[in-house]
Design a protein around this motif. Structure first.
Motif, PDB file in Angstrom:
ATOM      1  N   ILE A  31       0.834  -1.201   0.000  1.00 27.29           N
ATOM      2  CA  ILE A  31       0.000   0.000   0.000  1.00 27.29           C
ATOM      3  C   ILE A  31       0.864   1.244   0.000  1.00 27.29           C
ATOM      4  O   ILE A  31       0.582   2.215  -0.707  1.00 27.29           O
ATOM      5  CB  ILE A  31      -0.966  -0.019   1.203  1.00 27.29           C
ATOM      6  CG1 ILE A  31      -2.023  -1.089   0.982  1.00 27.29           C
ATOM      7  CG2 ILE A  31      -1.606   1.339   1.426  1.00 27.29           C
ATOM      8  CD1 ILE A  31      -2.922  -1.321   2.153  1.00 27.29           C
ATOM      9  N   ASN A  32       1.943   1.235   0.785  1.00 19.13           N
ATOM     10  CA  ASN A  32       2.846   2.390   0.802  1.00 19.13           C
ATOM     11  C   ASN A  32       3.509   2.605  -0.559  1.00 19.13           C
ATOM     12  O   ASN A  32       3.662   3.740  -1.012  1.00 19.13           O
ATOM     13  CB  ASN A  32       3.910   2.216   1.883  1.00 19.13           C
ATOM     14  CG  ASN A  32       3.334   2.368   3.271  1.00 19.13           C
ATOM     15  OD1 ASN A  32       2.298   2.988   3.457  1.00 19.13           O
ATOM     16  ND2 ASN A  32       3.993   1.776   4.251  1.00 19.13           N
ATOM     17  N   THR A  35       0.917   4.047  -2.936  1.00 23.31           N
ATOM     18  CA  THR A  35       0.693   5.460  -2.636  1.00 23.31           C
ATOM     19  C   THR A  35       1.809   6.318  -3.197  1.00 23.31           C
ATOM     20  O   THR A  35       1.568   7.383  -3.774  1.00 23.31           O
ATOM     21  CB  THR A  35       0.593   5.655  -1.110  1.00 23.31           C
ATOM     22  OG1 THR A  35      -0.468   4.841  -0.614  1.00 23.31           O
ATOM     23  CG2 THR A  35       0.334   7.105  -0.755  1.00 23.31           C
ATOM     24  N   GLN A  36       3.042   5.857  -3.054  1.00 21.53           N
ATOM     25  CA  GLN A  36       4.189   6.601  -3.582  1.00 21.53           C
ATOM     26  C   GLN A  36       4.130   6.692  -5.104  1.00 21.53           C
ATOM     27  O   GLN A  36       4.411   7.749  -5.678  1.00 21.53           O
ATOM     28  CB  GLN A  36       5.497   5.919  -3.141  1.00 21.53           C
ATOM     29  CG  GLN A  36       6.742   6.560  -3.675  1.00 21.53           C
ATOM     30  CD  GLN A  36       6.922   7.981  -3.175  1.00 21.53           C
ATOM     31  OE1 GLN A  36       6.462   8.336  -2.109  1.00 21.53           O
ATOM     32  NE2 GLN A  36       7.578   8.799  -3.960  1.00 21.53           N
ATOM     33  N   THR A  39       1.267   9.228  -6.113  1.00 24.55           N
ATOM     34  CA  THR A  39       1.630  10.627  -5.869  1.00 24.55           C
ATOM     35  C   THR A  39       2.749  11.092  -6.794  1.00 24.55           C
ATOM     36  O   THR A  39       2.851  12.286  -7.073  1.00 24.55           O
ATOM     37  CB  THR A  39       2.055  10.846  -4.406  1.00 24.55           C
ATOM     38  OG1 THR A  39       3.104   9.939  -4.074  1.00 24.55           O
ATOM     39  CG2 THR A  39       0.893  10.653  -3.464  1.00 24.55           C
TER      40      THR A  39
END
Length: 101
Positions: A31-32, A35-36, A39
């Motif tokens: 998930i991280n 997200t990166q 973005t």
């Protein structure tokens, strides 16, 4: 025989619980990373929307000039619609960028 089934079920339950526990860490990392990645696409997408807004503005300017030169009485309506489209693109890109980042 019955004790053997119970031992087997308890062993399977512990094995299932342990696999679920290990899966939690990998899900968070995924998930991280997602997200990166999302973005990182916002800056190029915002620049693309600004470029599209500039092209729309140029096309609208030419169309309004042509209508004005030909004496069309509907020039102000055309100018307002093209100007509104450009403003919408710029504001939408800015709001989306500030909302998601």
């Amino acid at each position: 025989m019955k004790k053997q089934k119970i031992k087997f079920l308890i062993c399977g339950l512990f094995l299932f619980t342990a696999s679920q526990t290990f899966a939690q860490g990998n899900g968070t990392a995924g998930i991280n990373e997602a997200t990166q990645m999302v973005t990182s696409y916002f800056e190029p997408a915002t620049q693309l929307i600004y470029a599209i807004g500039a092209v729309v503005g140029l096309i609208g300017g030419v169309k309004v000039y042509n209508k004005f030169s030909s004496g069309d009485p509907d020039t102000s309506k055309t100018a307002a619609s093209w100007f509104g489209a450009c403003i919408f693109l710029i504001v939408a890109a800015t709001i989306l960028r500030s909302f998601f980042l």
